[in-house]
Design an enzyme around this catalytic site. Structure first.
Site, PDB file in Angstrom:
ATOM      1  CE  LYS A 181      -2.948   3.227   1.597  1.00 38.89           C
ATOM      2  NZ  LYS A 181      -2.102   4.382   1.256  1.00 38.89           N
ATOM      3  CD  GLU A 257      12.958   4.414   8.362  1.00 38.06           C
ATOM      4  OE1 GLU A 257      12.921   5.283   9.270  1.00 38.06           O
ATOM      5  OE2 GLU A 257      12.911   4.672   7.154  1.00 38.06           O
ATOM      6  CB  CYS A 291      13.036   9.313   8.990  1.00 42.02           C
ATOM      7  SG  CYS A 291      11.452   8.949   8.300  1.00 42.02           S
ATOM      8  CD  GLU A 389      10.328  12.841  11.864  1.00 40.18           C
ATOM      9  OE1 GLU A 389       9.208  12.375  12.138  1.00 40.18           O
ATOM     10  OE2 GLU A 389      11.191  12.200  11.256  1.00 40.18           O
TER      11      GLU A 389
HETATM   12  C1  SIN Z   1      13.506   8.122   5.321  1.00 39.72           C
HETATM   13  O1  SIN Z   1      13.491   9.322   5.447  1.00 39.72           O
HETATM   14  O2  SIN Z   1      12.628   7.421   5.807  1.00 39.72           O
HETATM   15  C2  SIN Z   1      14.581   7.402   4.543  1.00 39.72           C
HETATM   16  C3  SIN Z   1      15.758   8.203   4.261  1.00 39.72           C
HETATM   17  C4  SIN Z   1      16.850   7.444   3.557  1.00 39.72           C
HETATM   18  O3  SIN Z   1      16.710   6.275   3.170  1.00 39.72           O
HETATM   19  O4  SIN Z   1      17.893   8.034   3.389  1.00 39.72           O
END
Ligand code: SIN
Length: 488
Positions: A181, A257, A291, A389
């Site tokens: 998805k 993640e 992230c 964040e």
């Molecule tokens: C992410 O922001 O979730 C992944 C970043 C990355 O793979 O460098």
């Protein structure tokens, strides 16, 4: 509408059990370009029923896919890899159109995403068990690693290709089947990947894609359906917690993640020009929507003024605009809600005493989601900006005096994904890299992502690792076989 050399890559239907189909109810939803709000295409709006069908197809396909030799599965993945590389430009055009990132970054992401397919095509051939000496001479103990079964993947909009291949490739290499998805904002790259997978010979039902605007309905089916044995998710910590709770009912294996709050520490022995280069790459990649983005920049007091000045100079050179235009280095944020969130975080910091060194101009127009790259000084730990964040092109600068203080501030968060620091003293490099409670530490490096290294977080940033030799383990179960009666 992006101009594609191969228009067959622009798909608008669900891909279930090797068939391209409309949603049962016939509903569609619009995919728009975040640079100007224009509609790219209407695509099928799938829900729980279509998801259930994709899971059933994955369960049937699992019986045969798990029996395909590792060598053959590897060959199929290599063909998929080749096709992704051959169609790099079209995939990059699609990505910039639906996600907004500059074309150069989109091309880079296609390479990065393809690299996971190539890597796991190779890793899938190196899945080993053990033989173990038994306590009883009549016994022989062996272990083997087997695919977990049907996998569900939920992926985000910030990396519309790499976050998919990082999950689908190890799953397929391990012998699992998978239902994906993708984010509703960026389904076109996912469907194009499925079309290339089909052309590469991935059998029907082995990899299905359900696009849809009702994320919680599809998510409830993926997490509640007992035929799904594993969920892999990239996204926010808040959604990750909900999905984990939903998976508890059927005790699924999970890989999560999740969010980050990366500290980026500049010590007084750092090469400041290198530190600025690293901060620019880490902070402003994908307009700060990653992230692993530097979320708090901690600078030792004696080098603070010099670092801040150099950073502002570098930020002044960024070019904001439509990612499809030449020379643009910062595209739009994904949507208006994202823009509003970044504005509100910055406004709150400014109300509490932060000083804008550059940026904070906000949107350029009603349909445009641009946030100008910003640097904030006088930020302190009490401000919300140090705990949220940001997910936007905003660099908050804090100062510190000692190594201990820097480590304490860096670790004062429930997150533990990525951290960065710049220093030359070998003792300090060892001490700080060991003391940081993070799954990934960049030392004198601002970009740490690669298919060969394990990507993942500690604490509320997640469970499991993606990429590297470890990334396939989450798609495998260890089975212990005890052979008795050997001498009887
Ligand atoms: C992410 O922001 O979730 C992944 C970043 C990355 O793979 O460098």
């Amino acid at each position: 509408m992006p101009t594609l050399a191969n228009t067959d890559l622009l798909r608008a239907q669900l891909y279930i059990d090797g068939q391209w189909v409309a949603a049962d109810c016939g509903k569609t939803f619009a995919v728009t370009n975040p640079a100007d709000g224009t509609k790219i295409i209407d695509i099928a709006d799938g829900g729980a029923v279509e998801t259930r069908r994709a899971i059933a197809a994955a369960e049937t396909a699992f019986d045969s896919w798990r029996k395909v030799t590792a060598k053959e599965r590897s060959a199929t993945l290599k063909r998929w890899y080749q096709l992704i590389i051959e169609h790099r430009e079209d995939l990059a055009q699609l990505m910039t159109a639906e996600q907004g990132k500059p074309l150069a970054e989109s091309r880079g992401e296609v390479n990065y995403g393809a690299a996971f397919v190539e890597w796991f095509a190779e890793e899938g051939r190196r899945i080993y068990g053990d033989t173990i000496d038994a306590n009883d001479p009549n016994q022989r103990i062996i272990t083997r690693k087997q695919p977990v079964g049907v996998v569900a993947a939920i992926t985000p909009w910030n990396f519309p290709i790499a976050m998919i291949t990082r999950k689908v490739a190890p799953a397929l290499a391990a012998g699992c089947t998978i239902v994906l998805k993708p984010a509703k904002e960026t389904p076109l790259c996912a469907l194009a990947l499925a079309a290339l997978g089909e052309a590469a010979g991935i059998p029907p039902g082995v990899f299905s894609v359900v696009t849809g605007s009702r994320a919680s309905e599809i998510g409830a089916e993926l997490t509640g359906n007992p035929s799904v044995r594993k969920l892999t998710f990239t996204g926010s910590t808040a959604i990750g917690k909900t999905l984990l709770a939903q998976c508890a009912e059927t005790i699924k294996k999970t890989s999560m993640e999740l969010g980050g709050n990366a500290p980026f520490i500049v010590f007084d022995d750092a090469d400041l020009d290198e530190a600025v280069r690293g901060a620019m790459a880490s902070k402003y990649r994908n307009a700060g929507q990653t992230c692993v983005c530097a979320n708090r920049i901690l600078v030792q007091e004696s080098v603070y003024e010099a670092f801040a000045q150099k950073l502002v100079q570098a930020v002044a050179e960024l070019k904001v605009g439509n990612g499809a235009d030449d020379g643009v280095t910062i595209g739009p944020l994904i949507n208006r809600a994202a823009l509003d969130k970044v504005s509100s975080i910055v406004n709150c910091a400014v109300e509490n005493g932060a000083e804008v060194l550059i940026g904070r101009e906000g949107s350029r127009g009603a349909e445009e989601n641009y946030y100008y790259p910003t640097v904030l000084a006088n930020v302190n730990e009490a401000m919300d900006i140090c705990h949220e964040e940001i997910f936007g092109p905003v660099a908050p600068l804090l100062t510190f005096h000692t190594e201990e203080e820097a480590i304490r501030i860096a670790n004062a968060t429930p997150y533990g994904l990525a951290a960065y620091f710049y220093a030359r003293d070998i003792g300090r490099v060892s001490r700080v890299s060991e003391a940081l409670d993070y799954g990934i530490v960049g030392v004198n490096e601002g970009i740490i992502s690669t298919e060969v290294a394990p990507f993942g977080g500690m604490k509320e940033s997640g469970i499991g690792r993606e990429g590297s030799k470890y990334g396939i383990e989450d798609y495998l179960e260890i089975k212990y076989v005890c052979l008795g009666g050997v001498n009887r």
